[in-house]
Every structure is written in structure tokens, then in C-alpha cells.
Scaffold this active site. Structure first.
Site: not given
Ligand code: UD1
Ligand code: CA
Length: 435
Positions: A15, A22, A80-81, A104, A319, A363, A366, A372
């Protein structure tokens, strides 16, 4: 409590619409993952595991050079998480701990204070699982919702599974969870991917724990601390929040910001006492400002140290490893790069000073330019103390102008100048009367 921290950072971040992973997008000129790792370092966990994708492989050495305390685990397919947490268990150290904190990589604003309070609450109440939650009034968000039954947390429902009624729940999941390690390891395998996204959701653990009669609760924190970043709009929201927090921090410390909302800071900006900052100033990374400094409008400053009592701007650009010593003056339309400007030096108008050392009390008139770059190399300029460089001078580097010298206006200087010299180019002014 023997703590392990698992940081999930393997998500694809589709996204974000970006080639940069990310968690490497920045808030306050500092990658989101660094914000999270800094906190994990403060928590003094026995082990810290970062779950990464193959895409992040190239960033591994980079991360390790800054954070020696971390271990990496790969999640080759982003299922998934919950699946990511399971992959983390390949680091056996986790099993030697009693409590696991899941953070996260895309939720960088959480503070040490909040996590510490949540961990203490978890310990005191002898909980098995605690979810860090927040109240989100704007219902147009993709957070998981916390279902409370009879005053107790019962379930977390993910965006894809929410009914229209559930979407109205304001109590949301920050994603951060504290879990008893042994229960986590046993029960995580029970999580199924029977949902619209076919992902293994860590949040399903709440329902599983409730069914097993484990003690489950939630710990509320401020929304500003728990916002997650999924797209560039979220990133902009978080940056806005970060800047507001930084402004408040500096105002509290006694810095005068004439128009706070127009001044932007980096995470590592340091500012001393009795400093006055005019509207529209941008602090990039690596800026340290001393005491009693005035920074006038429209300055862009990065990787620069500014000594006590100096006056900068308006419209100055500093800088690239620059040091401005005490009581110096850098005026309007002056750019200074990778240079050491000693105390009481004045560069008041329209100059470029690059790869240079300017000694005290000199000094610079201007329009003075240090030339350089010869097309191949960056060359150095040295100007000794008490020199007077006339307006519109070009100094062809490499060049040394020794102390107490005077350079006449409009001179192109391409040879070194001995101490106490007067240097100018003689060219006749032609003046013809109108006939
Ligand atoms: C997740 C939560 C949601 C919560 C939200 C808060 C779950 C299922 N959902 O949703 O309840 O409200 O965060 O921000 O946990 N990641 C992995 N591997 C994966 C998937 C994700 O490492 O396979 C990591 C991502 O890099 C990220 C985090 O887990 O840092 C959350 O994943 P993301 O897909 O952003 O979950 P959300 O849809 O935001
Ligand atoms: Ca997220």
C-alpha cells in the site's frame, strides 16, 4: 520478568507504492524501524528478534552496524502476523524467556514509558495476554476492533471480517501485544487462516486464549502513540503528529518558536537554552544548536553544529558536516558545506563556502565564492584569522590565504597568499564621456 521482543517487519508494504521497504520509510528523518529498535534497546530484553522478508536482506548488515543486539529471522512468504511470529521462534533464545512483547515495524511512535507501564500492568495482574489498544474516533480506518463482552476483552475482529455494526467500535488494536511465552508458543499453531485474506492473524490468539480460560486484557494508550503506517497518507499523519510532539518538547525546554507550526525537526535535533527560531525553519538530520543562538526565517540546516551566540539566516543553507563556532554570523543567501567556521567570523550575504576552514574574526564580503569543484575533485580552501575578503571574490581551490590578509573586491584569487598581504587585480576602469 525475562523479556523477549519480536519486531514484525516482513510485510510487503504494497500500500506504500514504493521500492523502499515500508519499515525504512522515515518519520522525523529516521527510519520507522529505528524508532522501534531504539525502544527495544531501552527495554533491555534478553533477546530481540526482527522478522524480515527476503526483500530486506540487503538492509541486514546496515541494521546490524547500528543495533548489535538484534537477531534476524526470515519469513519467506508473508502469510500473516501469526505466521511471522512463528518464524521468529527459530531464534531459540525466545523460548528461554517468560514474556514476549510483539512490536510492529510500522508502528514507530509508541514510547518506552507506555510499554514499560503496559509490561508492569501485565506482571501485576498476572495476565497471559495483553493487547495495547486505543480509542479511534474517526471510524474510517483499517484497525482491528476489540470486542468487549461483560466488561472483558473477548475477541479482535480484523477489518476484512467486521460487520457494519463492528466497524462502529472505537476501541482498536494497536497491534502491540504482550504474551506469556510458553502459552504463545503452544497456542500460536492453533491459529487458522479461515478469513477473507487467507492470512494467519496473530489477533486470533485472543479468542483462543479466552477459550482456554487464560487471563486476557487490554491496556489503553494514546492514539498518537499507536498509529500504524500502511500508506503514504498514514505516513504523513504520523509525521504531523511527530512534528507537533517535537515542537511541544522544545517549547517546554525553553526554546522560543515564534510560529511553532512552521518549524520542522528531525528525531535527533538538539537545541540549547535561550534559542530563538523564527518562522519557516527546517532542521534535517544531525543538527546540534548551542545556547543563545538566533535562527532567522527560511533556513535549511542539516549535519551542522552551531556554537553559542551565533546568528543564522534568514535564507541560509548549512549542510554536510559543518561546524559554526561561537558568535559567528551567517547571513542571508549564504550556503556553507562541509566547512569549519571559527568564532566571530562574519559571512553576511550571498556566499558559497564549501570544503573550507575559516579562522576566527575573518570577514567574508558579499558574493564571495569558494570555487571548490574543478570538474573532477572537491578542493579545499583555508582562510586564516583576521582576514578581510572583499565582495565578489572568487577563491579558486585548493588555496590558502594566510592570516591578516586583505583581498580586494572582485578579485579572482588562484594562488596562495602569504600572511599580511594585500591582494587585488589591477584592471583599468574605462570611462568615456557621452558625446
Ligand atoms: C494489524 C493488526 C490489526 C491492527 C493493526 C495496527 C493483524 C492481523 N492485524 O493490521 O488488528 O489494528 O495492525 O496497525 O495483526 N507483517 C509481517 N509478516 C506478515 C504480515 C505482516 O512481518 O506476513 C508485519 C508488517 O511488516 C507490519 C506488521 O506485521 O509491520 C503488521 O502488518 P500489517 O499487514 O500492516 O497489518 P495491518 O493490516 O495493519
Ligand atoms: Ca499496519
Amino acid at each position: 520478568m525475562i523479556l523477549s521482543v519480536i519486531i514484525l517487519a516482513a510485510g510487503q508494504g504494497t500500500r506504500m507504492n514504493s521500492d523502499i521497504p515500508k519499515v525504512f520509510h522515515e518519520v522525523g528523518n529516521y527510519p520507522m524501524i529505528y524508532h522501534v529498535l531504539d525502544i527495544s534497546q531501552k527495554l533491555k530484553a534478553k533477546s530481540t528478534t526482527v522478522v524480515i522478508s527476503n526483500q530486506l536482506k540487503n538492509y541486514k548488515t546496515f541494521l546490524l552496524s547500528k543495533y548489535q543486539h538484534i537477531k534476524f529471522c526470515y519469513q519467506h512468504n508473508q502469510l500473516g502476523t501469526a505466521h511471522a511470529v512463528l518464524e521468529a521462534f527459530k531464534n531459540y533464545e525466545i523460548k528461554e524467556t517468560d514474556t514476549t512483547l510483539v512490536l510492529y515495524g510500522d508502528t514507530p511512535s509508541v514510547t518506552f514509558k507506555t510499554l514499560n507501564a503496559a509490561l508492569r500492568d501485565f506482571d501485576k495482574k498476572n495476565l497471559d495476554l495483553s493487547v495495547i489498544s486505543m480509542i479511534v474516533k474517526d471510524l474510517n480506518n483499517s484497525y482491528g476492533r476489540l470486542l468487549i463482552k461483560k466488561g472483558k476483552l473477548n475477541k479482535i475482529i480484523e477489518k476484512t471480517e467486521q460487520t457494519n455494526e463492528e466497524k462502529k467500535i472505537q476501541l482498536c488494536n494497536s497491534g502491540i501485544m504482550i504474551i506469556k511465552t510458553k502459552h504463545l508458543f503452544k497456542k500460536i499453531k492453533k491459529i487458522k487462516n479461515k478469513n477473507k485474506k487467507k492470512e494467519f492473524y496473530l489477533t486470533d490468539l485472543v479468542e483462543i486464549f479466552i477459550k482456554e480460560n487464560y487471563k486476557v486484557s487490554n491496556f489503553n494508550c494514546k492514539l498518537g502513540e499507536s498509529m500504524g503506517v500502511n500508506d503514504k497518507e498514514d505516513l504523513a499523519k504520523l509525521e504531523k503528529q511527530f512534528q507537533e510532539d517535537m515542537r511541544k518538547k522544545f517549547l517546554k525546554k525553553g526554546v522560543t518558536l515564534i510560529d511553532p507550526s512552521s518549524v520542522y525537526f528531525s528525531k535527533d535535533t538538539k537545541i540549547g537554552k535561550d534559542v530563538v527560531i523564527y518562522p519557516n525553519v527546517y532542521f534535517g538530520p544531525g543538527v546540534k544548536v548551542g545556547d543563545k543562538v538566533t535562527i532567522k526565517s527560511f533556513c535549511d540546516i542539516e549535519l551542522t553544529k552551531i556554537g553559542n551566540g551565533s546568528v543564522i539566516g534568514p535564507f541560509a543553507r548549512l549542510r554536510g558536516d559543518t561546524v559554526i563556532d561561537n558568535n559567528a554570523k551567517i547571513g542571508n543567501f549564504v550556503e556553507v558545506k562541509k566547512s569549519k567556521i571559527n568564532h566571530d567570523v562574519k559571512i553576511s550575504h550571498l556566499s558559497y563556502i564549501g570544503d573550507s576552514v575559516i579562522e576566527k574574526n575573518t570577514n567574508i564580503g558579499a558574493g564571495t565564492i569558494t570555487c571548490n569543484f574543478d570538474g573532477f575533485n572537491k578542493n579545499k580552501t583555508y582562510i586564516g584569522e583576521n582576514c578581510f575578503i572583499g565582495s565578489n571574490t572568487s577563491l579558486i581551490a585548493p588555496i590558502k590565504i594566510k592570516k591578516n590578509s586583505v583581498i580586494g573586491a572582485g578579485t579572482v584569487v588562484d594562488k596562495n597568499v602569504q600572511e599580511g598581504s594585500v591582494v587585488y587585480r589591477k584592471s583599468k576602469l574605462i570611462k568615456k564621456d557621452k558625446t
